[in-house]
Design an enzyme around this catalytic site. Structure first.
Site, PDB file in Angstrom:
ATOM      1  N   HIS A   1      -5.906 -44.282   1.000  1.00 40.31           N
ATOM      2  CA  HIS A   1      -6.247 -45.567   1.648  1.00 40.31           C
ATOM      3  C   HIS A   1      -7.518 -45.489   2.483  1.00 40.31           C
ATOM      4  O   HIS A   1      -7.908 -46.474   3.105  1.00 40.31           O
ATOM      5  CB  HIS A   1      -5.085 -46.020   2.533  1.00 40.31           C
ATOM      6  CG  HIS A   1      -3.863 -46.358   1.762  1.00 40.31           C
ATOM      7  ND1 HIS A   1      -3.711 -47.541   1.083  1.00 40.31           N
ATOM      8  CD2 HIS A   1      -2.740 -45.643   1.509  1.00 40.31           C
ATOM      9  CE1 HIS A   1      -2.545 -47.557   0.464  1.00 40.31           C
ATOM     10  NE2 HIS A   1      -1.936 -46.408   0.713  1.00 40.31           N
TER      11      HIS A   1
ATOM     12  N   SER B   1       0.274 -45.267   4.618  1.00 37.60           N
ATOM     13  CA  SER B   1       0.343 -46.528   3.875  1.00 37.60           C
ATOM     14  C   SER B   1       1.356 -47.520   4.428  1.00 37.60           C
ATOM     15  O   SER B   1       1.253 -48.701   4.157  1.00 37.60           O
ATOM     16  CB  SER B   1       0.647 -46.251   2.409  1.00 37.60           C
ATOM     17  OG  SER B   1       1.816 -45.477   2.283  1.00 37.60           O
TER      18      SER B   1
ATOM     19  N   LYS C   1      -7.592 -47.752  -5.330  1.00 40.47           N
ATOM     20  CA  LYS C   1      -7.520 -48.638  -4.168  1.00 40.47           C
ATOM     21  C   LYS C   1      -8.919 -49.203  -3.878  1.00 40.47           C
ATOM     22  O   LYS C   1      -9.383 -50.021  -4.641  1.00 40.47           O
ATOM     23  CB  LYS C   1      -6.855 -47.909  -3.023  1.00 40.47           C
ATOM     24  CG  LYS C   1      -5.362 -47.837  -3.374  1.00 40.47           C
ATOM     25  CD  LYS C   1      -4.521 -46.899  -2.637  1.00 40.47           C
ATOM     26  CE  LYS C   1      -3.107 -47.001  -3.249  1.00 40.47           C
ATOM     27  NZ  LYS C   1      -2.282 -45.858  -2.966  1.00 40.47           N
TER      28      LYS C   1
HETATM   29  C1  LIG Z   1      -1.319 -45.161  -3.760  1.00 38.19           C
HETATM   30  C2  LIG Z   1      -1.175 -43.792  -3.282  1.00 38.19           C
HETATM   31  C3  LIG Z   1      -1.090 -42.719  -4.165  1.00 38.19           C
HETATM   32  C4  LIG Z   1      -0.977 -42.918  -5.650  1.00 38.19           C
HETATM   33  O1  LIG Z   1      -2.190 -43.285  -6.222  1.00 38.19           O
HETATM   34  P1  LIG Z   1      -2.209 -44.052  -7.613  1.00 38.19           P
HETATM   35  O2  LIG Z   1      -3.617 -43.911  -8.049  1.00 38.19           O
HETATM   36  O3  LIG Z   1      -1.801 -45.457  -7.344  1.00 38.19           O
HETATM   37  O4  LIG Z   1      -1.259 -43.353  -8.521  1.00 38.19           O
HETATM   38  C5  LIG Z   1      -1.056 -41.455  -3.644  1.00 38.19           C
HETATM   39  N1  LIG Z   1      -1.071 -41.236  -2.309  1.00 38.19           N
HETATM   40  C6  LIG Z   1      -1.127 -42.246  -1.436  1.00 38.19           C
HETATM   41  C7  LIG Z   1      -1.147 -41.959   0.028  1.00 38.19           C
HETATM   42  C8  LIG Z   1      -1.172 -43.554  -1.891  1.00 38.19           C
HETATM   43  O5  LIG Z   1      -1.197 -44.562  -1.029  1.00 38.19           O
END
Ligand SMILES: *Cc1c(COP(=O)(O)O)cnc(C)c1O
Length: 390
Positions: free
Chosen positions: A206, A178, A237
Site C-alpha cells: 500500500h 491495510s 495497487k
Molecule cells: C494486496 C496485498 C497483497 C497482495 O497483492 P496482490 O497483488 O493483490 O496479490 C500483499 N500484501 C499486502 C500488504 C497487500 O495489501
C-alpha cells in the site's frame, strides 16, 4: 452441498456472509456504476488512478501487439522475455536495490518468498496485523511463527531474545497496514533486526507509488532502503495493474529464482501487464504531484473525521477506517453511504478482530477535490445520524 448450505446460513446469521458485487462500469474521476447508480469509489487500491491512465493502457496494448497475449511458459522454461528483464531492471532502479524479481501477484510474492527463505527450525516474527498472504507464506514455510502485538517493539525484542539460536530469523511487516492505515515503526524494526542478526522483510503493497520522494515506499521515505533485506511490493495497487515483486541483493533474487515455488511453477506474467507496469513505473517517478495530492486530500479526510469524534484507528495514510464495532451496524453504515453514492466496504471478522468491525475508506488521486469534500460531509452526517462519534 447441504453441509455448505448450513455453513453459509451460519455466516448469514452472524452478518458475516460475503457476496460479490458487480461493477457495471468504471468511470473517470474514481467513480463506478453499481446497481444502476454512479458512486464515488472509496474502496479501490488504485491510489494514483493509473489503472485508467491512457498511457498505461496504450503501453499494455503495444506490449500485447509485440509479444502476444501470454508469455507462453514459466520464467525458467522459456517465458523470460526481454520485456521481463527490462522491467525488472527498471524496478531495481526504482527501489534503489541491486536486483528485483517479479511474481504473478503480490500474494504469490509473499507465499513464495517466506517459504523459500525459511523452513522448519527457523522463526518468523510477524506483526499481528500483517496481510493474510504473509500468514499463508508463513504456514507454507513450516517455520515457527511468533506473532507480536501490532507495532509492539518491546514484545518483539523479548521474542527475539527468547528465540536465541534459531537457525534463521525473519522479521516481517507491512509498511502501511491495510486495515488500520497506519505505518510500521521501520527505523526501530531495522535496529532490532541488526541487533539480533535477523532479516527484515517489508511488504510495501500500500506504500509503493504513494510514499517516498520517488514513490518507492516507506523505506525510501525514511532513508532505510539498505537496512531492509527483502523489499516486497505489488503493481496491483498504486501502480494500477497486476503483479508482485521482491527487490534486494542480487544473491537474494538468484536464490528466489531457484527456490520460490510460486515463481518457478507459474506462467510468467503476460506481456501486456509488463507493458503497463513499465509505463506506470515511469509515471510514478515523473509525476510526484499525484502522491502529493493524495497526501493532502488524505490529511483533510482524516482531519474532518477526527473533528467529528470518529475513531480512525491511528490512520496516517490514504487508507482511513472508521471504527463502528458490531457487524450489523457496520453493514448498516456502509449501506447508508451506498445509498448516498459512496462506495465503501465494511470490514468484519475474520479480517478484523470481533467487535472491531469498521468501514474502510481509501482515496485516489483520480478523484476530484469537490467529490472528496462532499464525501466527507456525507460520512460525518451519516455517522452522526447513527450515533457514531460525538
Ligand atoms: C494486496 C496485498 C497483497 C497482495 O497483492 P496482490 O497483488 O493483490 O496479490 C500483499 N500484501 C499486502 C500488504 C497487500 O495489501
Amino acid at each position: 452441498m447441504d453441509a455448505l448450505t448450513k455453513e453459509l446460513a451460519a455466516l448469514d446469521a452472524r452478518s458475516l456472509r460475503r457476496r460479490l458485487q458487480v461493477v457495471d462500469e468504471v468511470l473517470p474521476g474514481g467513480k463506478v456504476r453499481v446497481a444502476g447508480q454512479v458512486r464515488l469509489n472509496l474502496s479501490s487500491n488504485d491510489y494514483l488512478g493509473l489503472s485508467q491512465d491512457p498511457r498505461v493502457i496504450a503501453a499494455a496494448q503495444a506490449a500485447a501487439a509485440k509479444w502476444g497475449a501470454g508469455a507462453g511458459a514459466s520464467r525458467l522454461v522459456v517465458g523470460h522475455l526481454a520485456l521481463h528483464e527490462a522491467v525488472e531492471a527498471r524496478l531495481a532502479d526504482f527501489k534503489g536495490t541491486e536486483a528485483a524479481v517479479i511474481f504473478p501477484t503480490g500474494y504469490m510474492a509473499n507465499v513464495g518468498t517466506s517459504s523459500a527463505l525459511v523452513g522448519p527450525g527457523d522463526v518468523i516474527f510477524s506483526d499481528r496485523l500483517n496481510h493474510a498472504s504473509i500468514y499463508d507464506g508463513i504456514k507454507l514455510s513450516g517455520a515457527a511463527v511468533q506473532r507480536f502485538p501490532h507495532r509492539d517493539l518491546n514484545r518483539l525484542e523479548q521474542l527475539l531474545r527468547e528465540a536465541g539460536a534459531a537457525r534463521r530469523r525473519l522479521i516481517v511487516t507491512d509498511s502501511v497496514f491495510s486495515v488500520d492505515g497506519d505505518l510500521a515503526p521501520l527505523a526501530d524494526l531495522a535496529a532490532l533486526k541488526a541487533r539480533y542478526g535477523a532479516w527484515l522483510m517489508v511488504d510495501e503493497a500500500h506504500a509503493t507509488g504513494v510514499l517516498g520522494a520517488k514513490g518507492g515506499g516507506l523505506a525510501e521515505a525514511l532513508g532505510l532502503t539498505r537496512e531492509v533485506d527483502i523489499h516486497l511490493g505489488t503493481f496491483s495497487k498504486a501502480l494500477g495493474s497486476q503483479g508482485g515483486f521482491v527487490a534486494g541483493d542480487r544473491r537474494l533474487v538468484d536464490y528466489l529464482h531457484n527456490r520460490a515455488r510460486s515463481f518457478i511453477y507459474s506462467t510468467a506474467l503476460a506481456p501486456m501487464v509488463l507493458g503497463a507496469i513499465d509505463q506506470a513505473l515511469q509515471i510514478v517517478v515523473q509525476e510526484p504531484e499525484r502522491r502529493l495530492f493524495l497526501r493532502r486530500e488524505s490529511e483533510n479526510f482524516r482531519q474532518d473525521l477526527l473533528s467529528a469524534g470518529l475513531d480512525i484507528l491511528g490512520s496516517e495514510t490514504q487508507i482511513i477506517p472508521v471504527l463502528v464495532g458490531e457487524n450489523d451496524r457496520t453493514l448498516e453504515f456502509a449501506a447508508r453511504l451506498m445509498d448516498q453514492g459512496l462506495m465503501a466496504v465494511a470490514l468484519r471478522p475474520p479480517t478484523v478482530p470481533p467487535g472491531r468491525a469498521r468501514v474502510r475508506f481509501s482515496l485516489s488521486a483520480a478523484q476530484a477535490e469537490d467529490d472528496l469534500s462532499r464525501a466527507r460531509e456525507v460520512i460525518v452526517a451519516t455517522a452522526r445520524a447513527m450515533g457514531l462519534g460525538s
